[in-house]
Scaffold this active site. Sequence first.
Site, short mmCIF file in Angstrom:
data_model
loop_
_atom_site.label_atom_id
_atom_site.label_comp_id
_atom_site.label_asym_id
_atom_site.label_seq_id
_atom_site.Cartn_x
_atom_site.Cartn_y
_atom_site.Cartn_z
N HIS A 1 1.02 -1.18 0.06
CA HIS A 1 0.01 0.01 0.03
C HIS A 1 0.81 1.34 -0.18
CE1 HIS A 1 -3.05 2.84 1.24
NE2 HIS A 1 -2.32 3.06 2.28
N ASP B 1 7.79 22.93 -25.32
CA ASP B 1 7.88 21.42 -24.62
C ASP B 1 8.88 21.24 -23.64
OD1 ASP B 1 7.72 18.51 -24.38
OD2 ASP B 1 6.63 18.38 -26.15
N TRP C 1 7.57 -0.53 4.07
CA TRP C 1 7.96 0.20 3.10
C TRP C 1 9.24 0.73 3.24
CZ3 TRP C 1 9.19 5.47 1.64
CH2 TRP C 1 9.20 6.22 2.72
N SER D 1 13.78 6.61 -12.99
CA SER D 1 12.48 7.61 -13.59
C SER D 1 12.35 8.76 -13.04
CB SER D 1 11.21 6.81 -13.48
OG SER D 1 10.08 7.61 -13.74
N SER D 2 12.44 8.77 -11.66
CA SER D 2 12.22 10.25 -10.92
C SER D 2 13.54 11.23 -11.29
CB SER D 2 12.28 9.91 -9.36
OG SER D 2 11.21 9.08 -9.12
N HIS E 1 13.31 11.64 4.52
CA HIS E 1 12.48 12.83 4.87
C HIS E 1 12.36 13.78 3.60
CE1 HIS E 1 10.14 15.03 7.54
NE2 HIS E 1 10.77 15.98 6.94
N GLU F 1 12.03 12.98 0.72
CA GLU F 1 10.89 12.34 0.07
C GLU F 1 9.69 13.23 0.54
OE1 GLU F 1 10.68 10.56 -2.52
OE2 GLU F 1 8.61 9.66 -2.18
N TYR G 1 9.01 15.61 1.69
CA TYR G 1 8.66 17.22 1.18
C TYR G 1 8.45 16.99 -0.40
CZ TYR G 1 9.22 18.86 5.80
OH TYR G 1 8.83 19.07 7.05
N SER H 1 -1.05 27.22 -4.06
CA SER H 1 -0.80 28.76 -4.19
C SER H 1 -1.41 29.33 -5.50
CB SER H 1 0.65 28.99 -4.09
OG SER H 1 1.04 28.47 -2.63
N HIS I 1 14.47 12.49 13.06
CA HIS I 1 13.29 12.46 13.98
C HIS I 1 12.61 11.31 13.47
CE1 HIS I 1 11.03 14.99 10.69
NE2 HIS I 1 10.89 13.96 10.43
N HIS I 2 12.76 10.53 12.53
CA HIS I 2 12.17 9.09 12.29
C HIS I 2 12.67 8.07 12.83
CE1 HIS I 2 9.73 10.61 8.95
NE2 HIS I 2 11.04 11.49 8.44
N THR J 1 6.40 26.60 7.31
CA THR J 1 5.13 26.08 7.07
C THR J 1 4.00 26.94 7.72
OG1 THR J 1 6.19 23.97 7.36
CG2 THR J 1 3.76 23.88 7.09
N LYS K 1 3.50 29.95 5.39
CA LYS K 1 2.83 29.42 4.02
C LYS K 1 1.33 29.40 4.53
CE LYS K 1 4.23 27.15 0.93
NZ LYS K 1 4.77 28.24 -0.06
N ARG L 1 1.34 0.62 15.32
CA ARG L 1 0.97 0.33 13.81
C ARG L 1 1.26 -0.72 13.44
NH1 ARG L 1 5.49 4.34 10.83
NH2 ARG L 1 4.65 3.68 9.05
#
Lengths: 317, 59, 538
Positions: free
Chosen positions: C79, C108, C144, C170-171, C254, C256, C258, C269, C303-304, C329, C332, C451
Amino acid sequence: MTSGVIRRSFTAAAMLASALFGGAARANPTPYQLNMERGASTWSQVPYHLNNISLGVCVVIGILVFGAMFIAMFRFRKSRGAVAEKWSHNTLLEVIWTTIPVIILVVLAYLATGGLTSWADTTGSQMTVKVTGYQWKWRYDYEEYLGKPISKVGFMSKLDSQSDQTRQLDSGLDPFKVKVGDENTYLLNVDKPLVVPVDTKIRFIITGADVIHSWWVPALGWKLDAIPGIVNAAWTNIQTPGTYRGQCAELCGQDHGFMPIVVVALSKPDFAKWLAEQQAKSAPPPAAPAAAPAAASTAAAPKTAQVSAAPVADAQG
Amino acid sequence: MSTIDPSKPIRMTQQNTSSATVDPVSDNRRKGVRRTVTITAAIALAFFLVSFVQIVLMK
Amino acid sequence: MSHAATHDHHDDHHGAPKNFFQRWCMSTNHKDIGTLYLVFALLMFFIGGSFAMLIRAELFKPGLQLMQPYFFNQLTTMHALVMIFGAIMPAFVGLGNWMIPLMVGAPDMALPRMNNLSFWILPFAFTLLLSTLFSAGGGPAGGWTMYPPLSLQSDSLAYVVFSVHLMGISSIMGAINIIATILNMRAPGMELLKMPVFVWSWLITAFLLIAVMPVLAGAVTMLLTDKYFGTNFFNPGGGGDPVLYQHIFWFFGHPEVYIMILPAFGIISEIIPTFSRKPIFGYKAMVFAIASIAFLSFIVWAHHMFAVGLPLGAEIFFMYATMLIAVPTGVKVFNWVSTMWGGSMTFETPMLFAIAFVILFTIGGFSGLMLALVPADFQYHDTYFVVAHFHYVLVTGALFAIIAATYYWLPKWSGRMYSEFWGKMHFWNSVIWVNVLFFPQHFLGLAGMPRRIPDYNVAFANFNMVSSIGGFLFGASQLIFLGVLVHGVFFSKKKATDRVWEGAKGLEWTVPSPAPFHTFDVPPVIHDDELAHGHVND
């Protein structure tokens, strides 16, 4: 079945009321529980208070920000004839809403740092227990108590058989019927709990045997990963005798959800008695030497009560 | 900042999977794209290698 | 070469190639490739969503009813992988592909042929990944994050690693293409500080991508060699360190996070000023906020890992750095609210989703702040509180922004207006059920439910049932979305105007609806009045 659900929801509603308004310090999860518990150790109130304070701060900021948004959405609708203004800049406002969050964060950081520092200080412990995570059970080895090394007191602790039978796929057994006394202990009970004394600074050294696990009893206020090849240390000082339940908190394979932790905190004399029994069991046939340390520990108990007062005061201050 | 020369409005053409276009407009832009790709690809490669170097440093 | 030139000339006059295979498989057109990305993301969204439905079904009540725990672990792992790498990221790349050239006045993308390759890698990567579910050993079941040593126990590791490599390539190619386009292909007069915020957010995101995807590739490569080639990067038995993997993974992980939210900030925006009919408040502050969030994202990874037993100094450093992110943040969010203040607002579907984004994303931000406090995190870590937190940020954050963007730009893509009534039905159903789904998970986490568990104590039963009901209805609501899309693309009789929305500004609204196959063949002459930020001096 339906009536059961209804009956349960009535009980649950009553429990919701107690969860919301009940002030008694509970330690194990209850239905409709909404907030974190205060816990049972000297340190466990640190995360509890931080949780409440930061939640409060967030709720206040949320009310202000979302309130402003809803006022804007109501007042400045095109359907009410609002005409768009042209401005897109306001230095004063921007400075204000950058500095105020910084001030709030500094306060939160100050509180959190104090709590974290007290957590990290494992010195001055009066007892050491080694915790090892296995797929999918825990092992506890008693290393030292009141300065005396303990050998050969150690055991595996795994899911109790009633939960184990009930949790099998299509077992046909009702998880609501897995009980110890009044308390439902489905998946939160073990065959052999970790027994510790109250009012004692206990140092846990935590490691893993195969994959990473995480040793977590919410009532103690923290979790710490059990990592193969690494020995982590943490401490607790439980204040109230009782049974505290927790679970493995790091995905560790198929039975990750089925390796609970149970900590039974006894008064010091009771613990000394328990420890003596364990040592007697593991000791070689001549039983005489086993009795001696037991007597010594019992005798030492009152003295430790005074010693343990210091870290308690520390953590509360 | 832009590398397109506005004084020479020439139609752009679409390149396809089997052939690149000969960009009639501006050598500048072609050079710019090439430079950007070189730099960004170098960054990507550097980060890939650094992830291994970390291991050595932490031993 | 002369042949190529003739061929291109031919294309120019006749629009899209007629042949289906040529048009879609060999496309070099940014609009067609953008469409491919978006369709692929939608497909993956439904596949990943069906995994979520199975997870919520098993968690509907205590006791195992549907599946063995190992399969449950495969579902949670798949998932996450499918939603992150298959749905959210390709959807943003698709939106970027479609809109960035239109927004900066480029004909293009800078590298159209590489664009084709970076899309067509993805279907193969995901076929490979999903095929493991049908293999004998089952799919990946170690989460994951693929933490060793657990992930090394899986038989499908090699497949997962290879497909992660493919997604990464790809990314990276997509990111290089976007950077090259934005830096080199802008029309004359489209200065960097006149670009739409969406383009800015993608420029910054693309830099994050090229910095961190290679690190992920490195980390999984080490997993692969540990399992199959006898290395001991992470094997404590051979002197390795399992925690080192976590450091490398979260150095990727991390930023990732963002990568999945900065383009969403860009989208919001765009949408809020349009429907407030008022320029965005503090354009430069918005751009700098994105840039500083991107910078900070590189120094908060641990922090993870607060519960792995880091040294005290490290925990304090990462706590402070993490808390610091709340400042940009917050800026924003305050700026979005100020944009609405004094506007002339209407509430079409894109605006509704954007407003829901601001509120619900902020709730996710609040729980993020609470998680940053290390002592509190010792309790929250790896519980449903975290699950609630990141679903608020990713579902009501990233996903709602993607849905808002789809409603916002769909008329420009298809030339037809979607059904506003069904769009609003979709919105209200989504926003109600998503909260029924995820809000109770905060309570579950606080009460102590870890979890990634397939079964739980009966104390957690009530809120899990509520959450599952919300989950099923949220899932069903997305079928309305599918219906609105099919209707809005193929059947709607209501033609879209070129500008589509009354308050819309920017180059993309100056081209016809639907956007022709080729746009801005000739660089447009830019009038600052047409741009959303043409006259910005703050």
